[in-house]
Design a protein around this motif. Structure first.
Motif, PDB file in Angstrom:
ATOM      1  N   ASP A 151      80.445  -5.456  23.272  1.00  0.00           N
ATOM      2  CA  ASP A 151      79.208  -4.890  23.813  1.00  0.00           C
ATOM      3  C   ASP A 151      79.252  -3.366  23.724  1.00  0.00           C
ATOM      4  N   PRO A 152      78.830  -2.802  22.573  1.00  0.00           N
ATOM      5  CA  PRO A 152      78.858  -1.334  22.424  1.00  0.00           C
ATOM      6  C   PRO A 152      77.637  -0.637  23.001  1.00  0.00           C
ATOM      7  N   SER A 153      76.908  -1.306  23.899  1.00  0.00           N
ATOM      8  CA  SER A 153      75.644  -0.761  24.394  1.00  0.00           C
ATOM      9  C   SER A 153      75.804   0.129  25.619  1.00  0.00           C
ATOM     10  N   LYS A 154      77.015   0.339  26.096  1.00  0.00           N
ATOM     11  CA  LYS A 154      77.203   1.239  27.229  1.00  0.00           C
ATOM     12  C   LYS A 154      78.526   1.979  27.067  1.00  0.00           C
ATOM     13  N   GLY A 155      78.526   3.223  27.531  1.00  0.00           N
ATOM     14  CA  GLY A 155      79.726   4.033  27.430  1.00  0.00           C
ATOM     15  C   GLY A 155      79.430   5.393  26.835  1.00  0.00           C
ATOM     16  N   MET A 156      80.487   6.119  26.491  1.00  0.00           N
ATOM     17  CA  MET A 156      80.369   7.459  25.931  1.00  0.00           C
ATOM     18  C   MET A 156      81.002   7.506  24.547  1.00  0.00           C
ATOM     19  N   TYR A 157      80.439   8.378  23.707  1.00  0.00           N
ATOM     20  CA  TYR A 157      80.996   8.621  22.381  1.00  0.00           C
ATOM     21  C   TYR A 157      81.033  10.133  22.179  1.00  0.00           C
ATOM     22  N   ILE A 158      82.247  10.675  22.017  1.00  0.00           N
ATOM     23  CA  ILE A 158      82.431  12.117  21.859  1.00  0.00           C
ATOM     24  C   ILE A 158      83.121  12.366  20.519  1.00  0.00           C
ATOM     25  N   PHE A 159      82.591  13.321  19.759  1.00  0.00           N
ATOM     26  CA  PHE A 159      83.102  13.599  18.415  1.00  0.00           C
ATOM     27  C   PHE A 159      83.289  15.105  18.250  1.00  0.00           C
ATOM     28  N   TRP A 160      84.487  15.492  17.785  1.00  0.00           N
ATOM     29  CA  TRP A 160      84.769  16.887  17.458  1.00  0.00           C
ATOM     30  C   TRP A 160      85.205  16.956  15.996  1.00  0.00           C
ATOM     31  N   TYR A 161      84.728  17.981  15.310  1.00  0.00           N
ATOM     32  CA  TYR A 161      85.079  18.136  13.892  1.00  0.00           C
ATOM     33  C   TYR A 161      85.206  19.617  13.564  1.00  0.00           C
ATOM     34  N   GLY A 162      86.323  19.967  12.945  1.00  0.00           N
ATOM     35  CA  GLY A 162      86.545  21.345  12.534  1.00  0.00           C
ATOM     36  C   GLY A 162      87.031  21.408  11.098  1.00  0.00           C
ATOM     37  N   LYS A 163      86.538  22.410  10.351  1.00  0.00           N
ATOM     38  CA  LYS A 163      86.924  22.563   8.947  1.00  0.00           C
ATOM     39  C   LYS A 163      87.066  24.044   8.634  1.00  0.00           C
ATOM     40  N   TYR A 164      88.187  24.366   7.982  1.00  0.00           N
ATOM     41  CA  TYR A 164      88.483  25.754   7.634  1.00  0.00           C
ATOM     42  C   TYR A 164      88.427  25.899   6.114  1.00  0.00           C
ATOM     43  N   TYR A 165      87.535  26.761   5.621  1.00  0.00           N
ATOM     44  CA  TYR A 165      87.387  26.999   4.185  1.00  0.00           C
ATOM     45  C   TYR A 165      88.139  28.282   3.811  1.00  0.00           C
ATOM     46  N   TRP A 166      89.114  28.135   2.956  1.00  0.00           N
ATOM     47  CA  TRP A 166      89.840  29.290   2.437  1.00  0.00           C
ATOM     48  C   TRP A 166      89.356  29.534   1.016  1.00  0.00           C
ATOM     49  N   HIS A 167      88.672  30.654   0.803  1.00  0.00           N
ATOM     50  CA  HIS A 167      88.086  30.983  -0.495  1.00  0.00           C
ATOM     51  C   HIS A 167      89.176  31.560  -1.394  1.00  0.00           C
ATOM     52  N   LEU A 168      89.522  30.832  -2.447  1.00  0.00           N
ATOM     53  CA  LEU A 168      90.696  31.175  -3.244  1.00  0.00           C
ATOM     54  C   LEU A 168      90.440  32.260  -4.278  1.00  0.00           C
ATOM     55  N   ASN A 169      89.214  32.404  -4.770  1.00  0.00           N
ATOM     56  CA  ASN A 169      88.981  33.317  -5.900  1.00  0.00           C
ATOM     57  C   ASN A 169      88.116  34.517  -5.517  1.00  0.00           C
ATOM     58  N   GLN A 170      88.150  34.920  -4.255  1.00  0.00           N
ATOM     59  CA  GLN A 170      87.408  36.104  -3.839  1.00  0.00           C
ATOM     60  C   GLN A 170      88.258  37.363  -4.044  1.00  0.00           C
ATOM     61  N   PRO A 171      87.611  38.523  -4.277  1.00  0.00           N
ATOM     62  CA  PRO A 171      88.375  39.765  -4.481  1.00  0.00           C
ATOM     63  C   PRO A 171      89.322  40.070  -3.332  1.00  0.00           C
ATOM     64  N   LYS A 172      88.913  39.755  -2.132  1.00  0.00           N
ATOM     65  CA  LYS A 172      89.787  39.904  -0.976  1.00  0.00           C
ATOM     66  C   LYS A 172      89.759  38.596  -0.187  1.00  0.00           C
ATOM     67  N   PRO A 173      90.808  38.303   0.543  1.00  0.00           N
ATOM     68  CA  PRO A 173      90.873  37.025   1.261  1.00  0.00           C
ATOM     69  C   PRO A 173      89.670  36.835   2.185  1.00  0.00           C
ATOM     70  N   GLU A 174      89.001  35.726   2.015  1.00  0.00           N
ATOM     71  CA  GLU A 174      87.853  35.385   2.848  1.00  0.00           C
ATOM     72  C   GLU A 174      88.028  33.963   3.363  1.00  0.00           C
ATOM     73  N   SER A 175      87.404  33.687   4.493  1.00  0.00           N
ATOM     74  CA  SER A 175      87.481  32.343   5.056  1.00  0.00           C
ATOM     75  C   SER A 175      86.221  32.060   5.861  1.00  0.00           C
ATOM     76  N   THR A 176      85.955  30.781   6.026  1.00  0.00           N
ATOM     77  CA  THR A 176      84.811  30.329   6.806  1.00  0.00           C
ATOM     78  C   THR A 176      85.257  29.149   7.661  1.00  0.00           C
ATOM     79  N   THR A 177      84.812  29.120   8.892  1.00  0.00           N
ATOM     80  CA  THR A 177      85.154  28.031   9.807  1.00  0.00           C
ATOM     81  C   THR A 177      83.877  27.320  10.246  1.00  0.00           C
ATOM     82  N   ASN A 178      83.887  26.009  10.126  1.00  0.00           N
ATOM     83  CA  ASN A 178      82.753  25.192  10.557  1.00  0.00           C
ATOM     84  C   ASN A 178      83.211  24.292  11.701  1.00  0.00           C
TER      85      ASN A 178
END
Length: 328
Positions: free
Chosen positions: A253-280
């Motif tokens: 019976d999945p009709s009651k309760g809580m659902y919590i989701f966390w998601y993190g992603k780190y983008y390391w840009h490899l070919n940029q003139p200087k080190p760059e990164s993005t976090t989602n």
């Protein structure tokens, strides 16, 4: 049964009443309750067997069974085992019963009917930005008989693409899963004067902790190229992590309760003139409740979703992350 009847007939002959005695014997032997087990029938389970397996490996079922050998039959636990087998998604029917043995013990028997393993994919699609394209492919459920899923898919038309997706929900240990995805996609950019080509390889390993918690970690290698008056490309190395906390009874019976989701992603840009990164970072909180019970159950749900992106961003990056929640 023959001994019982002979005993009755012997007594009948002694008192010279064969018709009544014979009737009593037949009534006793043919009565509905004779030879059947009552609801309190709880024999010791000495073996667990599976019937109906054609392609599926037996160990895929054995690892889902929690009923122990050499213990009294626990019908509630047997039903839960049946639910776990059905939840694998590779059987169209799962039933269980007990088979009595001469020594007074019993076999706990699960009978399954395997579902179709190969599902064709054929779907014409219209996208407001891309126009018409056709999706062709196949999905192999229960691949190699190990509850693995393999998807081979291609897109033709205004979008040219292919992808290979593999998932194994329990590759080793205690519910340790493995998944990988390799894809290539070519299409006209949504709003920039470029033709975009994206190649992605992603691999993830996950694990369940009980029935409520799941943790997944993985890495992604991505290459994006933009062809127009000039050519621009980006290379990313992206570790990612997700966690799920789910209090719902997903089996019954999945009709009651809580659902919590966390998601993190780190983008390391490899070919940029200087080190760059993005976090989602994405957070999602959901709650479910059923005010009306019964066959026509009504379930209410509420969700709060929070998404944020920090770090290096340019016009190409904004285009790749754009969606229904993006305001430009």
């Amino acid at each position: 049964m023959a001994l019982i009847c002979n005993s009755y007939i012997f007594k009948i002959n002694n008192i010279k009443r064969p018709p009544a005695g014979l009737f009593l014997c037949l009534f006793f032997c043919l009565s509905p309750g004779f030879g059947q087990k009552s609801d309190s029938y709880n024999p010791i389970i000495s073996a667990i067997e599976f019937q109906g397996l054609q392609k599926t490996k037996q160990d895929i079922l054995e690892r889902e069974i929690q009923h122990q050998l050499n213990m009294a039959l626990d019908s509630s636990l047997a039903k839960e085992d049946r639910n776990r087998l059905e939840n694998l998604g590779i059987f169209s029917a799962v039933t269980w019963n007990t088979v009595p043995l001469e020594d007074g013990t019993a076999i706990l028997n699960f009978r399954v009917i395997e579902s179709i393993s190969m599902v064709p994919i054929f779907s014409p699609v219209y996208d407001e930005n891309m126009g018409w394209f056709l999706i062709l492919g196949t999905r192999l459920n229960n691949f190699r008989g190990r509850n693995e899923k393999l998807t081979l898919r291609g897109m033709f038309g205004n979008v040219s693409a292919y992808d290979v997706i593999f998932k194994n929900p329990w590759v080793f240990g205690d519910h340790v899963s493995l998944a990988f995805d390799f894809s290539k996609k070519i299409f006209e950019h949504y709003f920039l004067p470029y033709r975009q080509q994206t190649q992605v390889f992603e691999i993830n390993i996950g694990r369940y902790f009980g029935y409520e918690r799941r943790l997944t970690a993985g890495i992604e290698l991505e290459k994006k190229e933009y062809f127009g008056e000039d050519t621009t490309d980006f290379y990313y190395f992206s570790p990612e992590l997700s966690a799920v906390y789910d209090t719902r009874d997903i089996y019954n019976d999945p009709s009651k309760g809580m659902y919590i989701f966390w998601y993190g992603k780190y983008y390391w840009h490899l070919n940029q003139p200087k080190p760059e990164s993005t976090t989602n970072w994405i957070q999602s909180y959901s709650a479910y409740y059923s005010p009306l019970k019964g066959k026509r159950k009504t379930t209410l749900g509420i969700n709060l979703n929070i998404s944020s992106t920090r770090g290096f961003r340019n016009e190409f990056w904004l285009g790749s992350l754009g969606g229904v929640n993006t305001v430009r």
